[in-house]
Design a protein around this motif. Sequence first.
Motif, PDB file in Angstrom:
ATOM      1  N   ILE A  19       7.058  14.171 -13.193  1.00  0.00           N
ATOM      2  CA  ILE A  19       6.477  13.703 -11.932  1.00  0.00           C
ATOM      3  C   ILE A  19       6.863  14.745 -10.905  1.00  0.00           C
ATOM      4  O   ILE A  19       7.972  14.729 -10.391  1.00  0.00           O
ATOM      5  N   GLY A  20       5.975  15.676 -10.645  1.00  0.00           N
ATOM      6  CA  GLY A  20       6.247  16.704  -9.643  1.00  0.00           C
ATOM      7  C   GLY A  20       7.548  17.434  -9.891  1.00  0.00           C
ATOM      8  O   GLY A  20       8.249  17.775  -8.964  1.00  0.00           O
ATOM      9  N   ARG A  44      18.167  -2.963  -2.188  1.00  0.00           N
ATOM     10  CA  ARG A  44      18.254  -1.968  -1.113  1.00  0.00           C
ATOM     11  C   ARG A  44      16.897  -1.355  -0.801  1.00  0.00           C
ATOM     12  O   ARG A  44      16.777  -0.545   0.095  1.00  0.00           O
ATOM     13  N   SER A  45      15.897  -1.687  -1.590  1.00  0.00           N
ATOM     14  CA  SER A  45      14.589  -1.088  -1.364  1.00  0.00           C
ATOM     15  C   SER A  45      13.762  -2.006  -0.473  1.00  0.00           C
ATOM     16  O   SER A  45      13.547  -3.173  -0.796  1.00  0.00           O
ATOM     17  N   SER A  46      13.291  -1.475   0.653  1.00  0.00           N
ATOM     18  CA  SER A  46      12.535  -2.324   1.575  1.00  0.00           C
ATOM     19  C   SER A  46      11.208  -2.742   0.948  1.00  0.00           C
ATOM     20  O   SER A  46      10.665  -3.783   1.298  1.00  0.00           O
ATOM     21  N   PRO A  59      13.556   8.988 -13.628  1.00  0.00           N
ATOM     22  CA  PRO A  59      13.291  10.415 -13.589  1.00  0.00           C
ATOM     23  C   PRO A  59      14.546  11.225 -13.260  1.00  0.00           C
ATOM     24  O   PRO A  59      15.365  10.792 -12.459  1.00  0.00           O
ATOM     25  N   ARG A  73       6.694  -5.578   0.937  1.00  0.00           N
ATOM     26  CA  ARG A  73       7.670  -5.692   2.013  1.00  0.00           C
ATOM     27  C   ARG A  73       7.726  -7.145   2.460  1.00  0.00           C
ATOM     28  O   ARG A  73       6.888  -7.959   2.093  1.00  0.00           O
ATOM     29  N   LEU A 114      -4.958   0.865  -1.444  1.00  0.00           N
ATOM     30  CA  LEU A 114      -4.086   1.968  -1.823  1.00  0.00           C
ATOM     31  C   LEU A 114      -2.833   1.396  -2.476  1.00  0.00           C
ATOM     32  O   LEU A 114      -2.478   0.254  -2.262  1.00  0.00           O
ATOM     33  N   GLY A 115      -2.149   2.212  -3.241  1.00  0.00           N
ATOM     34  CA  GLY A 115      -0.843   1.825  -3.760  1.00  0.00           C
ATOM     35  C   GLY A 115      -0.923   0.976  -5.014  1.00  0.00           C
ATOM     36  O   GLY A 115      -1.594   1.330  -5.975  1.00  0.00           O
ATOM     37  N   ARG A 133       0.813  -1.208   0.000  1.00  0.00           N
ATOM     38  CA  ARG A 133       0.000   0.000   0.000  1.00  0.00           C
ATOM     39  C   ARG A 133       0.857   1.273   0.000  1.00  0.00           C
ATOM     40  O   ARG A 133       0.347   2.357  -0.185  1.00  0.00           O
ATOM     41  N   SER A 134       2.151   1.116   0.283  1.00  0.00           N
ATOM     42  CA  SER A 134       3.016   2.299   0.186  1.00  0.00           C
ATOM     43  C   SER A 134       4.162   2.003  -0.777  1.00  0.00           C
ATOM     44  O   SER A 134       5.276   1.728  -0.368  1.00  0.00           O
ATOM     45  N   PRO A 135       3.859   2.036  -2.056  1.00  0.00           N
ATOM     46  CA  PRO A 135       4.848   1.654  -3.057  1.00  0.00           C
ATOM     47  C   PRO A 135       5.776   2.814  -3.419  1.00  0.00           C
ATOM     48  O   PRO A 135       5.536   3.946  -3.035  1.00  0.00           O
ATOM     49  N   THR A 136       6.815   2.492  -4.134  1.00  0.00           N
ATOM     50  CA  THR A 136       7.650   3.531  -4.719  1.00  0.00           C
ATOM     51  C   THR A 136       7.064   3.879  -6.079  1.00  0.00           C
ATOM     52  O   THR A 136       6.149   3.214  -6.566  1.00  0.00           O
ATOM     53  N   ARG A 137       7.614   4.915  -6.689  1.00  0.00           N
ATOM     54  CA  ARG A 137       7.125   5.279  -8.019  1.00  0.00           C
ATOM     55  C   ARG A 137       7.396   4.165  -9.013  1.00  0.00           C
ATOM     56  O   ARG A 137       6.661   3.957  -9.958  1.00  0.00           O
ATOM     57  N   TYR A 138       8.497   3.447  -8.771  1.00  0.00           N
ATOM     58  CA  TYR A 138       8.831   2.310  -9.630  1.00  0.00           C
ATOM     59  C   TYR A 138       7.679   1.311  -9.627  1.00  0.00           C
ATOM     60  O   TYR A 138       7.177   0.898 -10.669  1.00  0.00           O
TER      61      TYR A 138
END
Lengths: 346, 487
Positions: free
Chosen positions: A339-340, A245-247, A306, A218, A137-138, A107-112
């Motif tokens: 993206i922002g 390295r990405s949790s 990006p 995760r 979500l996510g 539910r809390s992903p990265t942009r990837y």
Amino acid sequence: MNDERSVLPEEAYAAALASVPRIGPAALRELLATEPPSVAWSRSSFTLDVARIWRRHQEAGIGVCWKGSPLYPDRLVDDPEAPAVLFWLGDPTVANRYPTVALVGTRSPTRYGIGVAAQFGADLAATGLSVVSGLALGIDAAAHEGATAAGAPPIAVVAGGLENPYPRRHARLWARVAEHGAVYSESPAGVPTEKWRFPVRNRLLASLSDVVVVVESRQNGGSMYTAVAALDRGIPVGAVPGSIRSSTSAGTNRLLAEGGIPICEVGDIVMALGLRGVSVAAPPRREVAEYDGPDRALFDALSAEPASLDQLVRRTGLGLAALCGGLERLASAGAARDIGGWWERT
Amino acid sequence: MLAAISSATLTGAVGHPVSVEVHVSNGLPGFTIVGLPDAAVRESRDRVRAALLSSGLSWPLRRVTVNLAPSGVRKGGAGLDLAVAVGVLVATGELPARCTEGLAFCGELGLNGSLRHVPGMIALADATTPMGMVVPLCDAREASLVRGGDAHGVSSLAELARILRHQDEWPPIPPAGPSPVLPDPPDLCDVRGQSVGRHAIEVAAAGHHHLLMVGPPGSGKTMLAERLPGLLPPLTPEESLAVTRVHSAAGCALPEGVLVTRAPIRAPHHRASVVALVGGGNWSLRPGEISLASHGVLFLDEMGEFPVAALEALRQPLEEGVIRVSRSGGTVTFPAQFLMVAAMNPCPCGEGMYEGKCECSVVERARYTRRLSAPLLDRFDLVVPLSRPDSDQLLDPAPGESTAASAARVAAARSRAAARSEDPPMHPDGVRLLAERLRTGELTARGLRKVSQVARTVADLLGDEQVDGGHVADALTLRKARKTVAP
């Protein structure tokens, strides 16, 4: 009592049985194993108002089916833990007509993760595969955002009652999925979304799918339940590799290490389906964004990763004004997006 | 035995004339002050007595009544001490009554009879016009800003008594009061890289566009904001006086030469209360941070951490340029024409821009950005994404462009904008780009106006007469981070 029974359809009694708070999923399965819902109801001593429960479902446009009724999804029939009563919005035959691919994740992903989920969602739908997800979500939302654009109908499996969309902010996406495809739930109308219902939902989600793909998760994420439930049923599980390295990729990388199918493109999913004997057309080749115009040099400086404006200033040596003009032209041409404030190729 | 001495008291940043009436009569020795005095005024009894005695003057062993007129206005602070002391001297006949005619007295007394600094001297001097004014020597320069030769400074009560008896002359006003030396503002040449950030503060300074910087920790948001006042033109004499008046009333240290001539910057902490930001407090009604930042920069670092109420309170002054503070004690109006510069992280952990490093959940992110209401976000013409500079940029020994070079461009752009009577029409390229962004929904009607205004400023900075597609693209880029922080 007899009059009512002649008026109310079997579905009403199925909904009423599912609404009894004391009956859990296993007891409900047992009750309906041999008898139709109305008989099971008449032999019990429950005091719920069947007519009112039925009216509530009808008013919300919620359909009801039980194991044995014609609209019950074929792929659930042999499942030992299949829900005895199933509620749906939209078109319940979708699950029978299309091969299904579950796209699930954190539910809390990265942009990837969001990018991959949206792209896979769109490509799978375009290939003629129904995308199954949980409307959380996510990742779930991103997958369905991609899948509702066009192509095969999307399928959602949610935890709570179908009356009230959960989470609230996905009400529109929820309605879109119901309009183009189907939303399933084991919970009757009015049941709140409680925590214990999510693993139950994940099991149903897995058993409705021909293959389960975890996009980002995760180590202890809820999607891991889905993956385990799928493996229990012999449904292949794929995972999208991520950075070590990405949790948010720890769970998916673990799945891969333990023998999950690496999913690097939609073709890998199609291949997994093929191994299961489900035949699908080859996925549409994803056009590598090409651009040939006045801003070619700038386009070459962009990549799928990006880049900030400052990085682009250094890469191209352009002044800020010229850079902004070029980027907006590329955006207008559909070759780049921001993206922002960070820029990447489309 | 009656004396009436003119003085003034401060409410907000405005002075009110006060007449201090002193009556000395036979009766049991005593001292009463009436006329809505606050604690500091009531305590003046003891200060005045001690000051008179230690200045070699006499204290009447009789009944002393002090009335502060008009009695309906609250009087605060120790600034009335001097007027009370002079009144006692006149009422007891130590000083002839006519020597105080045409003079107003403001000053705090020490027990040794020395005169001490009173805040808000400019406002007090305004209130006592057209009388001559006697103030502590350290405040004489400030009073003379508005009163010229009518302002006199004295250092002690004894000295004042001698002058009023024509035994001495008014001392000359010192060239510059004993004031703290403010450090030079930081220079832009310390900033490495950050072409976008530099451009953003230049545009903000040139067109008075409110600026919100969004970036991870270490991306130079605070550095850039601190250097923004250096790009603003020096204050005009009127602005300078207005700023000094408010700063003086708030008791801020004034620069050498007393007048504030540089655009001020105020950076309240994110735990600041609503009152600290917009002004108020009890009936004394102090100016808040936004008034102290008037004609300068209000910098809100960590904007996402400010209380929602404090942020929402900024909306009205941003619109009107003034803040009206109403309390039971009265309503005062403070100036609030500030350039709002804010900085925030893209998410609570700050790493939102960097792939895979952000640990915040969707809910946490939403909670963080929800503090910025859409109407408040709309006040920012520039919502700029910033990124961390690379290590080679950080280690680059060559200094960046200096504040002076950047300020020169800002000044040129401002004079170009001021000289132009009407805007030439936008180049078709720019119109086309705007139309397309409107169609895709990236721009709203309000956003369109803002982008057009920013594009105009960008063109002015580049010295171009007509706004073209490049300027519009630039202006669009300077609000790209809206998507990141929009609730």
